[in-house]
Scaffold this motif. Structure first.
Motif, mmCIF file in Angstrom:
data_model
loop_
_atom_site.group_PDB
_atom_site.id
_atom_site.type_symbol
_atom_site.label_atom_id
_atom_site.label_comp_id
_atom_site.label_asym_id
_atom_site.label_seq_id
_atom_site.Cartn_x
_atom_site.Cartn_y
_atom_site.Cartn_z
ATOM 1 N N ARG A 110 0.843 -1.193 0.000
ATOM 2 C CA ARG A 110 0.000 0.000 0.000
ATOM 3 C C ARG A 110 0.876 1.239 0.000
ATOM 4 N N ASP A 148 0.442 5.351 0.337
ATOM 5 C CA ASP A 148 -0.566 6.358 0.669
ATOM 6 C C ASP A 148 0.102 7.602 1.238
ATOM 7 N N GLY A 149 -0.712 8.452 1.843
ATOM 8 C CA GLY A 149 -0.198 9.689 2.416
ATOM 9 C C GLY A 149 -0.499 10.880 1.535
ATOM 10 N N PRO A 171 -2.905 7.348 -4.718
ATOM 11 C CA PRO A 171 -2.611 6.207 -3.835
ATOM 12 C C PRO A 171 -2.669 4.897 -4.623
ATOM 13 N N GLU A 221 7.753 7.205 4.950
ATOM 14 C CA GLU A 221 7.815 6.217 6.019
ATOM 15 C C GLU A 221 7.603 4.832 5.424
ATOM 16 N N LYS A 247 3.999 -1.267 3.347
ATOM 17 C CA LYS A 247 3.348 0.042 3.274
ATOM 18 C C LYS A 247 4.391 1.137 3.176
ATOM 19 N N SER A 271 4.302 5.446 3.230
ATOM 20 C CA SER A 271 3.481 6.648 3.407
ATOM 21 C C SER A 271 4.330 7.887 3.131
ATOM 22 N N VAL A 275 4.930 11.712 3.776
ATOM 23 C CA VAL A 275 4.625 12.562 4.929
ATOM 24 C C VAL A 275 5.297 13.920 4.784
#
Length: 224
Positions: free
Chosen positions: A78, A80-81, A86, A141, A200, A202, A204
């Motif tokens: 995954r 995302d962020g 995404p 991250e 995952k 992310s 940020v």
């Protein structure tokens, strides 16, 4: 890790970096606590008893005490962020992308190296282009499927051409011990940045200290 144990030592607050030779000489002199503090000294002194084992020159460790068994057929990454697009990628999605190769000496501050390791995978920079980060993004991250281990890179670090989502080692799919199905690989940094069992990413607004960095290791783990 569910990634290898810390590959660098120093103090995050002062921004100091300690190279491998310096660290090993300090360790031999018995002044780790003086330089780095009690918690780091405890961590380092316990590495030999951390349940790790050797595999093809690599010392294999996990912070959870177990090795995740993730099947390629059910794997999902995954992303995302703070991004425009995404993604949730399967193992086959990643296999179908353009792959790149890097060869380098994998380095651990605890004293071991594995020269001429040959890795293959998807450039993280290509995925960054695909998801289109927002203007406020300054860090990424990375999360391990063990549910505990994390680490991070600045956006500039993540865009380096040799940073991979690695899927092969030595011409073969990486094993569970090495982080299968997919792991992060950051060649010019100590191994604690190369998160195993990656599931995952992310984006940020600012870089966040990872598992070992929260315990005193530097966010900047560049090998000196």
């Amino acid at each position: 890790m569910a990634s290898p144990p810390p590959r660098n030592a120093g103090t995050q607050h002062t921004g100091r970096r300690v190279g491998r030779r310096v660290f090993l000489s300090v360790l031999g002199a018995g002044v780790v606590t003086t330089l780095f503090g009690h918690d780091i000294a405890q961590t380092i002194s316990g590495l030999a008893n951390s349940g790790g084992f050797s595999l093809g020159g690599f010392e294999i460790y996990t912070v959870t005490g177990s090795i995740p068994d993730i099947k390629p057929a059910t794997y999902r990454l995954r992303i995302d962020g703070h991004i425009e697009h995404p993604l949730e990628l399967t193992y086959e999605d990643l296999r179908s992308m353009v792959h790149h190769e890097v060869t380098f000496t994998f380095t651990c501050v605890t004293g071991w190296t594995v020269p001429n390791t040959h890795w293959r995978g998807v450039r993280l920079a290509d995925l960054i282009t695909q998801v289109r980060p927002h203007a406020d993004v300054h860090g990424l991250e990375f999360y391990s499927a063990d549910g505990v281990y994390t680490d991070s890179l600045s956006l500039a670090e993540a865009k380096r051409s040799d940073v991979l989502l690695a899927m092969d080692l030595g011409g073969k799919p990486i094993s569970a011990d090495h982080g299968a199905p997919v792991r992060l690989l950051v060649p010019d940094m100590y191994g604690y940045k190369s998160v195993k069992w990656l599931d995952k990413i992310s984006f940020v607004s600012q870089q966040v200290p990872g598992y070992w960095e929260q315990r005193g290791y530097p966010v900047n783990a560049t090998i000196s």
